[in-house]
Design a protein around this motif. Sequence first.
Motif, PDB file in Angstrom:
ATOM      1  N   GLN A 243     130.986  20.958 176.605  1.00 14.26           N
ATOM      2  CA  GLN A 243     130.523  19.984 177.554  1.00 14.26           C
ATOM      3  C   GLN A 243     129.459  20.279 178.680  1.00 14.26           C
ATOM      4  OE1 GLN A 243     133.547  18.555 180.671  1.00 14.26           O
ATOM      5  NE2 GLN A 243     132.775  16.707 180.344  1.00 14.26           N
ATOM      6  N   PHE A 244     129.746  21.678 179.209  1.00 10.15           N
ATOM      7  CA  PHE A 244     128.369  22.012 179.793  1.00 10.15           C
ATOM      8  C   PHE A 244     127.169  21.794 179.348  1.00 10.15           C
ATOM      9  CE2 PHE A 244     125.877  25.346 181.947  1.00 10.15           C
ATOM     10  CZ  PHE A 244     125.738  24.831 183.173  1.00 10.15           C
ATOM     11  N   SER A 245     127.187  22.419 178.189  1.00  8.11           N
ATOM     12  CA  SER A 245     125.910  22.665 177.505  1.00  8.11           C
ATOM     13  C   SER A 245     125.124  21.214 177.147  1.00  8.11           C
ATOM     14  CB  SER A 245     126.130  23.454 176.017  1.00  8.11           C
ATOM     15  OG  SER A 245     125.152  23.483 175.143  1.00  8.11           O
ATOM     16  N   LEU A 246     126.183  20.291 176.448  1.00  6.36           N
ATOM     17  CA  LEU A 246     125.663  18.924 176.320  1.00  6.36           C
ATOM     18  C   LEU A 246     125.079  18.224 177.587  1.00  6.36           C
ATOM     19  CD1 LEU A 246     128.482  17.748 173.877  1.00  6.36           C
ATOM     20  CD2 LEU A 246     126.118  18.202 173.388  1.00  6.36           C
ATOM     21  N   ARG A 247     125.826  18.496 178.812  1.00  6.15           N
ATOM     22  CA  ARG A 247     125.172  17.975 179.962  1.00  6.15           C
ATOM     23  C   ARG A 247     123.944  18.502 180.246  1.00  6.15           C
ATOM     24  NH1 ARG A 247     128.983  18.519 184.952  1.00  6.15           N
ATOM     25  NH2 ARG A 247     129.732  20.483 183.685  1.00  6.15           N
ATOM     26  N   MET A 248     123.841  19.849 180.120  1.00  5.50           N
ATOM     27  CA  MET A 248     122.360  20.265 180.578  1.00  5.50           C
ATOM     28  C   MET A 248     121.378  19.742 179.461  1.00  5.50           C
ATOM     29  SD  MET A 248     122.787  22.358 182.884  1.00  5.50           S
ATOM     30  CE  MET A 248     123.962  21.155 183.722  1.00  5.50           C
ATOM     31  N   GLN A 249     121.838  19.582 178.076  1.00  7.83           N
ATOM     32  CA  GLN A 249     120.627  18.976 177.230  1.00  7.83           C
ATOM     33  C   GLN A 249     120.548  17.733 177.526  1.00  7.83           C
ATOM     34  OE1 GLN A 249     122.184  19.441 173.181  1.00  7.83           O
ATOM     35  NE2 GLN A 249     122.446  21.724 173.365  1.00  7.83           N
ATOM     36  N   MET A 250     121.305  17.002 178.192  1.00  2.28           N
ATOM     37  CA  MET A 250     121.182  15.575 178.546  1.00  2.28           C
ATOM     38  C   MET A 250     120.078  15.550 179.736  1.00  2.28           C
ATOM     39  SD  MET A 250     122.139  12.469 178.082  1.00  2.28           S
ATOM     40  CE  MET A 250     123.812  11.760 177.577  1.00  2.28           C
ATOM     41  N   ALA A 251     120.481  16.361 180.833  1.00  4.00           N
ATOM     42  CA  ALA A 251     119.616  16.385 181.958  1.00  4.00           C
ATOM     43  C   ALA A 251     118.133  16.852 181.450  1.00  4.00           C
ATOM     44  CB  ALA A 251     120.271  17.402 182.700  1.00  4.00           C
ATOM     45  N   THR A 252     117.978  17.584 180.603  1.00  3.49           N
ATOM     46  CA  THR A 252     116.622  18.155 180.160  1.00  3.49           C
ATOM     47  C   THR A 252     116.097  17.271 179.053  1.00  3.49           C
ATOM     48  OG1 THR A 252     117.523  19.710 178.643  1.00  3.49           O
ATOM     49  CG2 THR A 252     117.075  20.388 181.056  1.00  3.49           C
ATOM     50  N   GLN A 253     116.655  16.234 178.737  1.00  2.00           N
ATOM     51  CA  GLN A 253     116.264  15.305 177.698  1.00  2.00           C
ATOM     52  C   GLN A 253     115.984  15.824 176.382  1.00  2.00           C
ATOM     53  OE1 GLN A 253     113.123  13.729 179.863  1.00  2.00           O
ATOM     54  NE2 GLN A 253     114.308  12.313 181.077  1.00  2.00           N
ATOM     55  N   GLN A 254     117.124  16.606 175.985  1.00  2.00           N
ATOM     56  CA  GLN A 254     117.000  17.346 174.763  1.00  2.00           C
ATOM     57  C   GLN A 254     118.058  16.973 173.804  1.00  2.00           C
ATOM     58  OE1 GLN A 254     117.160  21.499 175.525  1.00  2.00           O
ATOM     59  NE2 GLN A 254     115.064  21.850 176.115  1.00  2.00           N
ATOM     60  N   LEU A 255     118.994  16.298 174.350  1.00  2.00           N
ATOM     61  CA  LEU A 255     120.291  15.829 173.520  1.00  2.00           C
ATOM     62  C   LEU A 255     119.752  14.324 172.722  1.00  2.00           C
ATOM     63  CD1 LEU A 255     123.049  16.173 172.952  1.00  2.00           C
ATOM     64  CD2 LEU A 255     123.644  14.769 174.825  1.00  2.00           C
ATOM     65  N   SER A 256     119.898  14.657 171.389  1.00  2.00           N
ATOM     66  CA  SER A 256     119.472  13.605 170.418  1.00  2.00           C
ATOM     67  C   SER A 256     120.724  12.592 170.140  1.00  2.00           C
ATOM     68  CB  SER A 256     118.826  14.113 169.196  1.00  2.00           C
ATOM     69  OG  SER A 256     119.941  14.933 168.562  1.00  2.00           O
ATOM     70  N   ASN A 257     121.816  12.937 170.136  1.00  2.00           N
ATOM     71  CA  ASN A 257     122.972  12.533 169.706  1.00  2.00           C
ATOM     72  C   ASN A 257     123.965  12.240 171.228  1.00  2.00           C
ATOM     73  OD1 ASN A 257     124.921  10.812 168.792  1.00  2.00           O
ATOM     74  ND2 ASN A 257     125.457  12.454 167.234  1.00  2.00           N
ATOM     75  N   SER A 258     123.760  11.186 171.925  1.00  2.00           N
ATOM     76  CA  SER A 258     124.592  11.259 173.201  1.00  2.00           C
ATOM     77  C   SER A 258     126.085  10.867 173.022  1.00  2.00           C
ATOM     78  CB  SER A 258     124.028  10.195 174.260  1.00  2.00           C
ATOM     79  OG  SER A 258     123.853   8.953 173.474  1.00  2.00           O
ATOM     80  N   SER A 259     126.483  10.407 171.832  1.00  2.00           N
ATOM     81  CA  SER A 259     127.772  10.218 171.422  1.00  2.00           C
ATOM     82  C   SER A 259     128.557  11.549 171.624  1.00  2.00           C
ATOM     83  CB  SER A 259     128.121   9.555 170.201  1.00  2.00           C
ATOM     84  OG  SER A 259     127.728  10.033 169.172  1.00  2.00           O
ATOM     85  N   GLN A 260     127.906  12.797 171.385  1.00  2.00           N
ATOM     86  CA  GLN A 260     128.829  13.917 171.235  1.00  2.00           C
ATOM     87  C   GLN A 260     129.421  14.167 172.600  1.00  2.00           C
ATOM     88  OE1 GLN A 260     125.419  16.265 170.419  1.00  2.00           O
ATOM     89  NE2 GLN A 260     125.914  16.671 168.144  1.00  2.00           N
ATOM     90  N   LEU A 261     128.744  13.827 173.679  1.00  2.00           N
ATOM     91  CA  LEU A 261     129.241  14.089 174.891  1.00  2.00           C
ATOM     92  C   LEU A 261     130.526  13.392 175.058  1.00  2.00           C
ATOM     93  CD1 LEU A 261     128.696  15.532 177.830  1.00  2.00           C
ATOM     94  CD2 LEU A 261     127.636  13.456 178.377  1.00  2.00           C
ATOM     95  N   ARG A 262     130.832  12.026 174.604  1.00  2.00           N
ATOM     96  CA  ARG A 262     131.827  11.227 174.868  1.00  2.00           C
ATOM     97  C   ARG A 262     132.980  11.901 173.907  1.00  2.00           C
ATOM     98  NH1 ARG A 262     132.373   5.028 172.942  1.00  2.00           N
ATOM     99  NH2 ARG A 262     134.321   4.392 173.619  1.00  2.00           N
TER     100      ARG A 262
END
Length: 63
Positions: free
Chosen positions: A25-44
């Motif tokens: 979750q932490f890793s995904l949040r950091m990717q989201m903050a730096t706009q590197q997350l391509s699939n935002s549904s992973q966080l959910r």
Amino acid sequence: MKASEFRSKDEAELTKELEGLLRAQFSLRMQMATQQLSNSSQLRKVRRDIARVRTVQREKAGK
């Protein structure tokens, strides 16, 4: 994962699983903050798995 899969694990395995999910979750949040997350549904999905693990831990603590 389904809740039934978590229920088949013991307390130590659940704790280890929870730690891994929190790190993910932490890793995904950091990717989201730096706009590197391509699939935002992973966080959910990860958030819901964390809730499932914590629920099963509480169920086992009550028994």
